[in-house]
Design an enzyme around this catalytic site. Structure first.
Site, PDB file in Angstrom:
ATOM      1  N   HIS A  14       0.825  -1.345   0.001  1.00  0.00           N
ATOM      2  CA  HIS A  14      -0.077   0.014   0.181  1.00  0.00           C
ATOM      3  C   HIS A  14       0.903   1.360  -0.392  1.00  0.00           C
ATOM      4  O   HIS A  14       1.219   1.682   1.133  1.00  0.00           O
ATOM      5  CB  HIS A  14      -0.860  -0.076   1.143  1.00  0.00           C
ATOM      6  CG  HIS A  14      -1.938   0.855   1.287  1.00  0.00           C
ATOM      7  ND1 HIS A  14      -3.133   0.876   2.002  1.00  0.00           N
ATOM      8  CD2 HIS A  14      -1.793   2.332   0.892  1.00  0.00           C
ATOM      9  CE1 HIS A  14      -3.842   2.089   1.865  1.00  0.00           C
ATOM     10  NE2 HIS A  14      -3.084   3.012   1.120  1.00  0.00           N
ATOM     11  N   HIS A  16       1.311   4.862  -2.422  1.00  0.00           N
ATOM     12  CA  HIS A  16       1.047   5.648  -3.561  1.00  0.00           C
ATOM     13  C   HIS A  16       2.368   6.336  -4.139  1.00  0.00           C
ATOM     14  O   HIS A  16       2.731   7.304  -3.268  1.00  0.00           O
ATOM     15  CB  HIS A  16      -0.132   6.690  -3.087  1.00  0.00           C
ATOM     16  CG  HIS A  16      -1.303   6.108  -2.380  1.00  0.00           C
ATOM     17  ND1 HIS A  16      -2.341   5.984  -3.222  1.00  0.00           N
ATOM     18  CD2 HIS A  16      -1.558   5.739  -1.283  1.00  0.00           C
ATOM     19  CE1 HIS A  16      -3.562   5.596  -2.443  1.00  0.00           C
ATOM     20  NE2 HIS A  16      -2.812   5.279  -1.120  1.00  0.00           N
ATOM     21  N   HIS A 194      -9.413   1.071  -1.342  1.00  0.00           N
ATOM     22  CA  HIS A 194      -9.689   1.664   0.229  1.00  0.00           C
ATOM     23  C   HIS A 194     -10.865   1.407   0.779  1.00  0.00           C
ATOM     24  O   HIS A 194     -11.719   1.898   0.171  1.00  0.00           O
ATOM     25  CB  HIS A 194      -9.074   3.225   0.209  1.00  0.00           C
ATOM     26  CG  HIS A 194      -7.518   3.443  -0.200  1.00  0.00           C
ATOM     27  ND1 HIS A 194      -6.946   2.787  -1.195  1.00  0.00           N
ATOM     28  CD2 HIS A 194      -6.849   4.069   0.582  1.00  0.00           C
ATOM     29  CE1 HIS A 194      -5.693   3.239  -1.274  1.00  0.00           C
ATOM     30  NE2 HIS A 194      -5.585   4.060  -0.282  1.00  0.00           N
ATOM     31  N   GLU A 197     -11.048   3.279   6.136  1.00  0.00           N
ATOM     32  CA  GLU A 197      -9.933   4.211   6.591  1.00  0.00           C
ATOM     33  C   GLU A 197     -10.867   5.388   7.481  1.00  0.00           C
ATOM     34  O   GLU A 197     -10.813   5.385   8.660  1.00  0.00           O
ATOM     35  CB  GLU A 197      -9.352   4.941   5.510  1.00  0.00           C
ATOM     36  CG  GLU A 197      -8.326   5.788   5.886  1.00  0.00           C
ATOM     37  CD  GLU A 197      -7.656   6.544   4.698  1.00  0.00           C
ATOM     38  OE1 GLU A 197      -8.152   6.532   3.610  1.00  0.00           O
ATOM     39  OE2 GLU A 197      -6.393   7.217   4.926  1.00  0.00           O
ATOM     40  N   ASP A 275       1.939   3.850   2.967  1.00  0.00           N
ATOM     41  CA  ASP A 275       0.748   4.911   2.341  1.00  0.00           C
ATOM     42  C   ASP A 275       1.276   6.033   1.566  1.00  0.00           C
ATOM     43  O   ASP A 275       1.409   5.941   0.219  1.00  0.00           O
ATOM     44  CB  ASP A 275      -0.083   5.377   3.261  1.00  0.00           C
ATOM     45  CG  ASP A 275      -1.726   5.699   2.632  1.00  0.00           C
ATOM     46  OD1 ASP A 275      -1.785   5.393   1.616  1.00  0.00           O
ATOM     47  OD2 ASP A 275      -2.304   6.074   3.441  1.00  0.00           O
ATOM     48  N   ASP A 276       1.916   7.143   2.220  1.00  0.00           N
ATOM     49  CA  ASP A 276       2.311   8.190   1.483  1.00  0.00           C
ATOM     50  C   ASP A 276       3.553   8.618   2.262  1.00  0.00           C
ATOM     51  O   ASP A 276       3.594   9.701   3.179  1.00  0.00           O
ATOM     52  CB  ASP A 276       1.192   9.463   1.613  1.00  0.00           C
ATOM     53  CG  ASP A 276       0.138   8.971   0.726  1.00  0.00           C
ATOM     54  OD1 ASP A 276       0.007   9.020  -0.506  1.00  0.00           O
ATOM     55  OD2 ASP A 276      -0.936   8.462   1.379  1.00  0.00           O
TER      56      ASP A 276
HETATM   57  N1  HPA Z   1      -6.583   7.442   1.709  1.00  0.00           N
HETATM   58  C1  HPA Z   1      -7.265   7.837   0.443  1.00  0.00           C
HETATM   59  N2  HPA Z   1      -6.662   8.310  -0.800  1.00  0.00           N
HETATM   60  C2  HPA Z   1      -5.463   8.375  -0.646  1.00  0.00           C
HETATM   61  C3  HPA Z   1      -4.681   7.884   0.391  1.00  0.00           C
HETATM   62  C4  HPA Z   1      -5.358   7.433   1.508  1.00  0.00           C
HETATM   63  O1  HPA Z   1      -4.625   6.873   2.432  1.00  0.00           O
HETATM   64  N3  HPA Z   1      -3.269   8.236   0.131  1.00  0.00           N
HETATM   65  C5  HPA Z   1      -3.277   8.849  -1.115  1.00  0.00           C
HETATM   66  N4  HPA Z   1      -4.582   8.914  -1.726  1.00  0.00           N
HETATM   67 ZN    ZN Z   2      -3.746   4.707   0.818  1.00  0.00          ZN
END
Ligand code: HPA
Ligand code: ZN
Length: 340
Positions: A14, A16, A194, A197, A275-276
């Site tokens: 996971h 991006h 996703h 969350e 994630d990011d």
């Molecule tokens: N959630 C939703 N959209 C996203 C995320 C995330 O964690 N990271 C990049 N786009």
């Molecule tokens: Zn994500």
């Protein structure tokens, strides 16, 4: 960094790629593409990374992505991530890209795809890291736009393993994209989404029942629904959990309150991911480390998380086993006594 965590063979599932844009690189690309940034320094960018929720992050994430223009930019972005991942012994990575955040600005799909893909191919040769690519639709845009994006991607479908769903979750349930996902599956794509969350457990059920997902991205709100937890455990549907992201976006108030260990203890196939990383303060090993510190994860639990990452990947059964064997050798060489 605990050397055991750093060296642990692992997969990242996971991630991006746009979320790996480090502030220094943002400046460099902005300069070379003659784009004005609303920041005067790297420090100013870093102090802007203070989020209240998912949307407050997405605003800066999409703004940051605008510095990406050329195939070379996408290549350099991806290559920089892959080198960092290799340093943390990521042996296999499955990365998301958001074509719509680029095509909306007039960048060709092909430009984005080619830069990312070439870096992945080079990483396989030079860093001995395998990969898969996942195309993610922006769920705050329409289903029609997602369908258009799917059509644009079809010439590249042999090198894109799955489609996913990201961006603003609340009010954009998986059901909105049922037809698009059916079309993607008919073309041979696997699916992920996703869900859970910020959105409710019902969105996780929809992702499973309407989108046919092989994994749930995040899914931490599943713990609110005992039937869902039983189902995820019984079917071993993996969750790609991102601890630092969840804390930075206030899904949990602190890492000590994160439910990762509870999910693991319930027997779910939980994985740890970044994630990011440029926005949330750490790559995958920092996510393992932060969770281990706050939740007192022992080496057996860290091993289980790494093993889950291979099990949950889209590798072939043979390649999964090879990497699990490598993980077992790593642990054996450290003479660890794993407790059950
Ligand atoms: N959630 C939703 N959209 C996203 C995320 C995330 O964690 N990271 C990049 N786009
Ligand atoms: Zn994500």
């Amino acid at each position: 960094m605990n050397p055991f965590i750093q060296g642990l063979p692992k997969a990242e599932l996971h991630l991006h790629i746009e979320g790996t844009l480090e502030p220094a690189m943002m400046f460099e690309f902005a300069k070379r593409n003659q784009i004005e940034l609303p920041y005067a320094s790297v420090e100013e960018i870093q102090s802007a990374y203070n989020f209240d929720d998912l949307q407050s992050f997405l605003n800066l994430y999409y703004q940051g992505s605008q510095v990406l223009k050329t195939e070379q930019d996408y290549y350099e972005l991806t290559w920089a991530y892959l080198q960092k991942a290799a340093d943390q012994n990521v042996r296999h990575t499955e990365i998301f890209f958001d074509p719509q955040s680029h095509t909306q600005r007039g960048i060709e799909f092909e430009t984005v795809y080619k830069g990312i893909y070439q870096a992945l191919v080079d990483a396989q040769a030079k860093l001995d890291m395998s990969f898969q690519l996942i195309l993610s639709f922006l769920r705050d845009l329409s289903a029609e736009e997602a369908m258009e994006t799917l059509k644009t991607a079809l010439p590249y479908k042999d090198t894109i393993v799955a489609v996913g769903l990201d961006s603003a979750e609340q009010g954009n349930p998986p059901s909105k994209f049922q037809k698009v996902f059916e079309a993607a599956q008919a073309e041979g794509f696997l699916t992920v989404s996703h869900a859970g969350e910020e959105g409710p457990p019902e969105y996780i059920w929809e992702a499973i029942n309407l989108l046919g997902v092989a994994r749930i991205d995040h899914g931490v709100r599943s713990l609110e629904d005992p039937n869902l937890i039983n189902y995820l455990t019984e079917k071993q549907i993996p969750l790609t959990v991102c601890p630092l992201s969840n804390v930075e976006l206030k899904v949990f108030n602190s890492m000590a309150e994160h439910n990762l260990k509870k999910l693991l203890d319930r027997g779910l196939c939980v994985t740890v991911n970044s994630d990011d990383p440029s926005y949330f303060g750490g790559y995958v090993a920092e996510n393992y480390q932060a969770a281990a510190d706050a939740l007192n994860l022992n080496q057996t639990e860290l091993y289980q998380l790494a093993k889950n990452s291979f099990k949950a990947s889209f590798l072939s059964p043979e390649n999964k086993q090879k990497l699990i064997d490598e993980l077992d050798e790593y642990v054996a060489a450290k003479s660890l006594r794993l407790t059950s």
